[in-house]
Enzyme design. Structure first.
Site, PDB file in Angstrom:
ATOM      1  CB  CYS A  95       1.591   0.991  10.171  1.00 26.52           C
ATOM      2  SG  CYS A  95       0.246   1.329   9.016  1.00 26.52           S
ATOM      3  CG  HIS A 126      -0.256  -0.180   2.521  1.00 27.66           C
ATOM      4  ND1 HIS A 126       0.051  -1.436   3.007  1.00 27.66           N
ATOM      5  CD2 HIS A 126       0.196   0.688   3.451  1.00 27.66           C
ATOM      6  CE1 HIS A 126       0.646  -1.325   4.182  1.00 27.66           C
ATOM      7  NE2 HIS A 126       0.760  -0.035   4.478  1.00 27.66           N
TER       8      HIS A 126
END
EC number: 2.7.1.202
Length: 635
Positions: free
Chosen positions: A178, A67
């Site tokens: 994250c 991603h």
């Protein structure tokens, strides 16, 4: 927003052809590109690879979720690829990946999009959904499976509030985060909640995702909790946990080892957090963190230094380019007594040189101190850095000021622990600024500035007195460092040294550094043009972009090629960059601009020789690549 508004039949590939990670990523990027979701395919791929370099998004259980959040995405989208045989994705559990979801988020994606993207990661934690996706026979079946299990966030929250937490051994808290805040943040949260439910433990998880903080922990919950799990790969708010038992681990540990973490928290098998201000997940008590991200003084020093350098760079780039533009009217066009004087050029020089660039040492020191001690360290660090500038202690003085101020504030936090909690509000607004600035200022004024200024003066004079042979050796080393890790620690160390030398008035080292940094993408661009049979059609197209990235001093443009073939590309890049760096010193080129690539070559003392050095370095790299790479056969 439903997930299937982002995942459509046009972004589904039921049979991935590739077997290795790099090729799988390329294949999935192509799916998004053909669906019209990207405006810059290469830039998006680089963003994906950059995320992979931090930690693999192959999270195990046969799942990979590469991603990226970048301006190269036109509209937020999800691509799905499936391999029934499995692909080698360097997954955390060492097993092949069968389901690959590639997430593309725009730089300014709204919360609705981000929540839908994040929700996908929680669905994939459920085994029955993974099994259904593996067995689906068509794109429509994939869409139906996702729709069947997808719930909007409002529905999820209602369901969560309606179901009371199971009676257990006490409520524990967790925080997940994250770097992109799209996938791992929510997968870790979901894994912790599922395992807690299975163990009969009450848990609350705060997520720090791209759409903001959700389920924020309250002061009362923190006070009552036996321990807190912080599974994060980026800074999170930590001072609220001071005095509590805190288990700090990487976000992947939350996904892979939820039971172990919960049991440690319940047994209070975690150190008491002392309020040092750090929010990174990789703590010294976690073996996985030690193995993957390093530990000890060197790693800590680098983390704090890079915090300062990354926040300093906008001042360096913006100010440096404004100064470079002012030189269009002449090197001395800002001097009222020079015939080339120009009012607009003088204004550019004043804005960029006398203001933006004069702030770089103070900004560097301020953010180093802030990285060490959180916000209370910022003001003492800035003041110490500014004092270093005024005393001609330069870049080195700023580095010392940043670390000095940060640890002075850490010491103050320990010293003033006796103050009643009711007066804690005075610490950040009165005690830390007052004593932090005073102590840092006194130490800089009477201990640091004078010897460091003398050393910087000695270093400048020594560099200016070097003979050609020593200068060339220095240029070779600095140029090679720029290409070894292309944006990594060695690259940043060389660049930081160059800025320090510019600040000290010696412009030779940075000429070698910028030349070395331009060679990797330019060398690849030349190689893809000259040795066309050694590269795929896709590589040749990407090579065109490398011409522009190399010319603009964006070394990272070479990363996709280096990642795909490191044993050939990196040595070739290092040799080419070292040649370019050595030649600039042989020709005694000086460069006063910190950034700008070939566009600031005209402000060097030998523009044509400087450009020649870069071209020769790029040609050397291209020739080496042409020799060592094997011809490719395209399907």
């Amino acid at each position: 927003m439903k997930i299937t508004e982002l995942l459509t039949k046009h972004t589904i590939k039921l049979n991935i052809e590739s077997k290795e990670k790099e090729n799988v990523i390329d294949e999935m990027v192509t799916v998004l590109d053909k669906a019209g979701k990207l405006n810059d395919r290469q830039a998006y791929k680089e963003a994906i690879l950059n995320r992979e370099s931090q930690s693999s998004t192959g999270i195990g259980e046969g799942i990979a979720i590469p991603h990226a959040k970048t301006a190269s995405v036109i509209n937020p989208a999800i691509a799905f690829g499936r391999s029934k045989d499995g692909v080698d994705y360097e997954s955390l559990d060492g097993q092949p990946a069968h389901l690959v979801f590639m997430i593309a988020a725009t730089e300014g994606a709204n919360n609705t999009h981000l929540e839908a993207l994040s929700r996908l990661s929680t669905l994939l934690m459920r085994e029955e959904i993974r099994k259904q996706l593996l067995e689906a026979e068509s794109e429509d079946a994939i869409i139906d499976i996702i729709n069947q299990h997808d719930k909007d966030d409002d529905e999820e929250e209602e369901e969560e509030e309606a179901a009371p937490a199971p009676a257990g051994k006490g409520k524990i808290l967790a925080v997940t985060a994250c770097p992109t805040g799209i996938a791992h943040t929510f997968m870790a949260a979901d894994a912790l909640k599922e395992k807690a439910k299975e163990l009969g433990v009450e848990i609350k998880v705060e997520t720090n995702g791209s759409s903001g903080i959700k389920h924020k922990l309250t002061a009362q919950e923190i006070e009552d909790a036996p321990a807190i799990i912080v599974a994060a790969d980026k800074q999170v708010e930590m001072e609220r946990f001071k005095g509590k038992r805190v288990l700090q681990v990487p976000v992947t540990a939350g996904i892979r080892r939820p039971q172990e973490l919960i049991e440690k928290a319940m047994n209070q098998d975690a150190p008491i957090y002392q309020g040092s201000g750090g929010g990174s997940a990789a703590s010294n008590d976690d073996e996985e963190a030690k193995g993957k991200s390093g530990s000890g003084i060197g790693n800590t020093f680098y983390k704090h230094l890079m915090s300062g350098v990354s926040n300093m760079l906008p001042f360096v780039v913006g100010g440096g380019i404004l100064v470079a533009i002012s030189f269009f009217w002449g090197i001395h066009s800002a001097d009222p007594n020079d015939p080339s004087y120009n009012t607009f050029a003088a204004a550019l020089n004043f804005i960029g040189g006398d203001n933006a660039l004069k702030l770089i040492v103070a900004v560097l020191a301020g953010f180093i101190a802030m990285s060490i001690a959180d916000r209370p360290g910022f003001a003492p660090g800035m003041v110490g850095g500014f004092m270093a500038t005024q005393a001609n202690a330069g870049f080195l003085g700023g580095l010392i000021a940043g670390f000095l101020a940060g640890y002075v504030v850490i010491l103050l936090k320990k010293v003033f622990t006796f103050i009643p909690q009711s007066l804690d509000g005075l610490k950040p607004v009165l005690i830390y600024p007052l004593f932090g600035i005073f102590i840092t200022g006194v130490l800089m004024q009477f201990v640091v500035n004078t010897p460091v200024a003398a050393f910087m003066n000695f270093l400048t004079n020594w560099l200016e007195s070097l003979g050609t042979g020593n200068l060339v050796l220095m240029g070779i080393i600095l140029g090679g460092m720029m290409a070894i890790d292309m944006g990594g620690p060695l690259n940043k160390a060389a660049f930081t040294f160059g800025i320090a030398m510019i600040d000290a008035g010696n412009y030779a080292p940075h000429a070698a550094i910028m030349a070395g940094g331009m060679v990797p993408p330019l060398g690849i661009a030349l190689a893809t043009t000259i040795f066309r049979n050694k590269f795929t059609q896709r590589d040749r197209e990407a090579g065109i972009t490398c011409y522009f990235m190399g010319a603009a001093f964006v070394t990272e443009g070479a990363i996709p090629f280096a990642a795909a073939d490191p044993l050939r590309v990196i040595p070739a890049a290092v040799v080419g960059a070292a040649v370019a760096g050595g030649l600039t010193e042989f020709f005694r080129v000086t460069l006063p601009a910190p950034h700008g690539g070939v566009f600031v070559a005209f402000i060097t003392n030998h523009p044509m020789l400087y450009l020649l050095s870069i071209v020769i370095g790029a040609v050397v790299m291209a020739i080496i690549l042409g020799i060592v790479k094997k011809p490719v056969t395209e399907k």
